[in-house]
Design a protein around this motif. Structure first.
Motif, PDB file in Angstrom:
ATOM      1  N   LEU A  16       1.023  -1.243   0.016  1.00 17.49           N
ATOM      2  CA  LEU A  16       0.039   0.082  -0.007  1.00 17.49           C
ATOM      3  C   LEU A  16       0.874   1.177  -0.070  1.00 17.49           C
ATOM      4  N   LEU A  17       1.756   1.117   0.569  1.00 21.56           N
ATOM      5  CA  LEU A  17       2.689   2.456   0.808  1.00 21.56           C
ATOM      6  C   LEU A  17       3.663   2.651  -0.451  1.00 21.56           C
ATOM      7  N   GLU A  18       3.795   1.591  -1.041  1.00 24.63           N
ATOM      8  CA  GLU A  18       4.383   1.602  -2.538  1.00 24.63           C
ATOM      9  C   GLU A  18       3.723   2.249  -3.518  1.00 24.63           C
ATOM     10  N   LEU A  19       2.354   1.829  -3.510  1.00 28.86           N
ATOM     11  CA  LEU A  19       1.303   2.679  -4.399  1.00 28.86           C
ATOM     12  C   LEU A  19       1.095   4.155  -4.029  1.00 28.86           C
ATOM     13  N   VAL A  20       1.079   4.510  -2.882  1.00 26.90           N
ATOM     14  CA  VAL A  20       0.814   5.985  -2.272  1.00 26.90           C
ATOM     15  C   VAL A  20       2.300   6.633  -2.624  1.00 26.90           C
ATOM     16  N   LEU A  21       3.443   6.055  -2.545  1.00 29.88           N
ATOM     17  CA  LEU A  21       4.698   6.898  -2.985  1.00 29.88           C
ATOM     18  C   LEU A  21       4.690   6.845  -4.365  1.00 29.88           C
ATOM     19  N   THR A  22       4.170   6.091  -5.350  1.00 29.70           N
ATOM     20  CA  THR A  22       4.378   6.145  -6.734  1.00 29.70           C
ATOM     21  C   THR A  22       3.386   7.300  -7.145  1.00 29.70           C
ATOM     22  N   ILE A  23       2.190   7.574  -6.449  1.00 26.40           N
ATOM     23  CA  ILE A  23       1.285   8.752  -6.985  1.00 26.40           C
ATOM     24  C   ILE A  23       2.143   9.903  -6.777  1.00 26.40           C
ATOM     25  N   THR A  24       2.736  10.184  -5.789  1.00 27.16           N
ATOM     26  CA  THR A  24       3.429  11.416  -5.460  1.00 27.16           C
ATOM     27  C   THR A  24       4.588  11.814  -6.622  1.00 27.16           C
ATOM     28  N   THR A  25       4.725  10.619  -7.344  1.00 24.38           N
ATOM     29  CA  THR A  25       6.008  11.099  -8.559  1.00 24.38           C
ATOM     30  C   THR A  25       5.329  11.433  -9.699  1.00 24.38           C
ATOM     31  N   THR A  26       4.198  11.382  -9.801  1.00 22.95           N
ATOM     32  CA  THR A  26       3.305  11.781 -11.064  1.00 22.95           C
ATOM     33  C   THR A  26       3.685  13.281 -11.517  1.00 22.95           C
ATOM     34  N   ARG A  27       3.328  13.211 -12.919  1.00 28.49           N
ATOM     35  CA  ARG A  27       3.396  14.769 -13.554  1.00 28.49           C
ATOM     36  C   ARG A  27       2.562  15.717 -12.921  1.00 28.49           C
ATOM     37  N   ARG A  28       1.157  15.225 -12.524  1.00 29.03           N
ATOM     38  CA  ARG A  28       0.227  15.958 -12.252  1.00 29.03           C
ATOM     39  C   ARG A  28       0.564  16.649 -10.845  1.00 29.03           C
ATOM     40  N   THR A  29       1.181  15.767  -9.805  1.00 29.94           N
ATOM     41  CA  THR A  29       1.677  16.352  -8.431  1.00 29.94           C
ATOM     42  C   THR A  29       2.968  17.324  -8.857  1.00 29.94           C
ATOM     43  N   LYS A  30       3.782  17.083  -9.486  1.00 28.04           N
ATOM     44  CA  LYS A  30       4.757  18.223  -9.755  1.00 28.04           C
ATOM     45  C   LYS A  30       4.203  19.275 -10.281  1.00 28.04           C
ATOM     46  N   GLN A  31       3.417  19.353 -11.340  1.00 31.96           N
ATOM     47  CA  GLN A  31       2.646  20.609 -11.560  1.00 31.96           C
ATOM     48  C   GLN A  31       1.934  21.400 -10.359  1.00 31.96           C
ATOM     49  N   GLU A  32       1.175  20.687  -9.585  1.00 32.90           N
ATOM     50  CA  GLU A  32       0.570  21.287  -8.335  1.00 32.90           C
ATOM     51  C   GLU A  32       1.771  21.931  -7.464  1.00 32.90           C
ATOM     52  N   MET A  33       2.908  21.131  -7.088  1.00 29.39           N
ATOM     53  CA  MET A  33       3.997  21.898  -6.508  1.00 29.39           C
ATOM     54  C   MET A  33       4.456  23.082  -7.132  1.00 29.39           C
ATOM     55  N   ALA A  34       4.897  22.959  -8.345  1.00 26.49           N
ATOM     56  CA  ALA A  34       5.344  24.152  -9.098  1.00 26.49           C
ATOM     57  C   ALA A  34       4.379  25.315  -9.121  1.00 26.49           C
ATOM     58  N   LYS A  35       3.105  25.228  -9.170  1.00 19.90           N
ATOM     59  CA  LYS A  35       2.199  26.133  -9.267  1.00 19.90           C
ATOM     60  C   LYS A  35       2.251  27.042  -7.932  1.00 19.90           C
ATOM     61  N   LEU A  36       2.720  26.329  -6.506  1.00 14.03           N
ATOM     62  CA  LEU A  36       2.821  27.181  -5.734  1.00 14.03           C
ATOM     63  C   LEU A  36       4.216  27.624  -5.370  1.00 14.03           C
TER      64      LEU A  36
END
Length: 352
Positions: A16-36
């Motif tokens: 379960l943790l592996e799935l959670v951590l994989t989601i944080t590596t997605t392009r969409r996550t990086k975009q949201e961080m860059a917006k802030l």
């Protein structure tokens, strides 16, 4: 003494943790961080994954950093190229104030979790729980007078008894169990006194929509709250009534103020209010059914406390508490979005 963090893909918690951590590596996550303005994005993602691991296993971040430094397999598992020092890690977290941190977690929640159907009237579950700080009562005596200048305070919970800390109010969508909003209050204010603050905040953030049903427990009970929910916010406030509840007294609270008649929409508003009141009275007849629905948020709290380290916090300022709670709610929403969205699955997860 913490156990070593040895990656075991045969263990359900590690999977379960592996799935959670994989989601944080997605392009969409990086975009949201860059917006802030969180840069470099790749490095920020690594810091968040370190924080997720510490919350997932209820460990100090410094211990997780030590384990990452000693175990290459754990670094590969967490998608971390270079392990930061504890000073670098805590300096990164201190860059954000609590408001910007909560905005980030809210945006990431919207990225990871299922969206509410804009065409369907929703059912929102609202409840609160104690946030207990890990203070040694035997070593030092904490009186109310001594805590007057502190950010935390004494509180009382029917589940935990007396404690020192905060109160967390959480709002989740019944259909998806996605967390929609969270609020933190000093000490343990009575739920009934928080009703207006909660409703104003949900209205300001446009989380509640006309015709939504909001399910509260008896702690928020007040005849005036029924009237305010319907007339001011145009929702159905299903607050579980007490034994002495009388419908006649409820009707007496629905008094339209004279200035309202000067509005051009007064006739439409009256029709909406009557419709919402009829729905509320109908739901009172199905209160047992909604009792089982409301219990879902209690299962969500159990997961947050038993599986995601929200049971007792080693934090002693409102700023740090809000950051940890916001990250825990983000982690909670991510886990729920991965399929843990039923009562049975939530109860199993709480027992891990």
């Amino acid at each position: 003494m913490h156990p070593p963090l040895i990656v075991d893909r045969k263990n359900q918690k590690w999977l379960l943790l592996e799935l959670v951590l994989t989601i944080t590596t997605t392009r969409r996550t990086k975009q949201e961080m860059a917006k802030l303005g969180i840069i470099p994005v790749q490095r920020a993602g690594e810091y968040f994954r370190i924080l997720f691991i510490s919350l997932f296993f209820s460990m100090d971040c410094s211990y997780v950093l030590q384990e990452l430094k000693e175990r290459p397999s754990l670094r590969r598992f967490a998608h971390i190229s270079e392990v930061p020092t504890p000073e670098q890690f805590y300096r990164f977290l201190s860059r954000f104030d609590e408001k910007s941190f909560m905005v980030l977690t809210s945006r990431l929640l919207n990225t990871f979790c299922a969206k509410r159907n804009p065409r369907r009237k929703g059912i929102l579950l609202i409840d609160s729980t104690a946030i207990i700080l890990d203070l040694n009562w035997f070593r030092q005596r904490f009186t109310k007078q001594k805590l007057e200048g502190r950010e935390y305070a004494w509180g009382y919970s029917s589940t935990h008894g007396y404690y020192i800390g905060y109160k967390l109010t959480l709002v989740i969508d019944h259909h998806t169990l996605t967390p929609l909003a969270m609020m933190i209050h000093r000490g343990s204010p009575n739920d009934s006194t928080l009703f207006t603050e909660i409703m104003n905040e949900l209205s300001r953030r446009r989380i509640i929509r006309e015709g939504d049903t909001l399910v509260f427990d008896k702690g928020y009970y007040s005849y005036q709250h029924y009237a305010d929910g319907i007339c001011k916010f145009k929702v159905v406030p299903l607050i579980f009534p007490r034994k002495n509840f009388k419908k006649s007294k409820l009707f007496s609270k629905f008094i339209i103020p004279l200035p309202a008649f000067s509005r051009s929409r007064i006739k439409q508003d009256i029709q909406v209010w009557k419709h919402l009141l009829d729905r509320l009275l109908t739901l009172f007849d199905r209160i047992d059914e909604y009792a089982s629905i409301r219990s879902l948020i209690e299962d969500v709290f159990k997961v947050a406390k038993n599986a995601l380290s929200l049971k007792r916090l080693h934090r002693y300022t409102t700023r740090s508490v809000e950051k940890v709670v916001a990250t825990t709610v983000l982690l909670l929403g991510t886990v729920i979005s991965l399929g843990f969205n039923s009562k049975d699955l939530l109860q199993r997860l709480a027992e891990w």
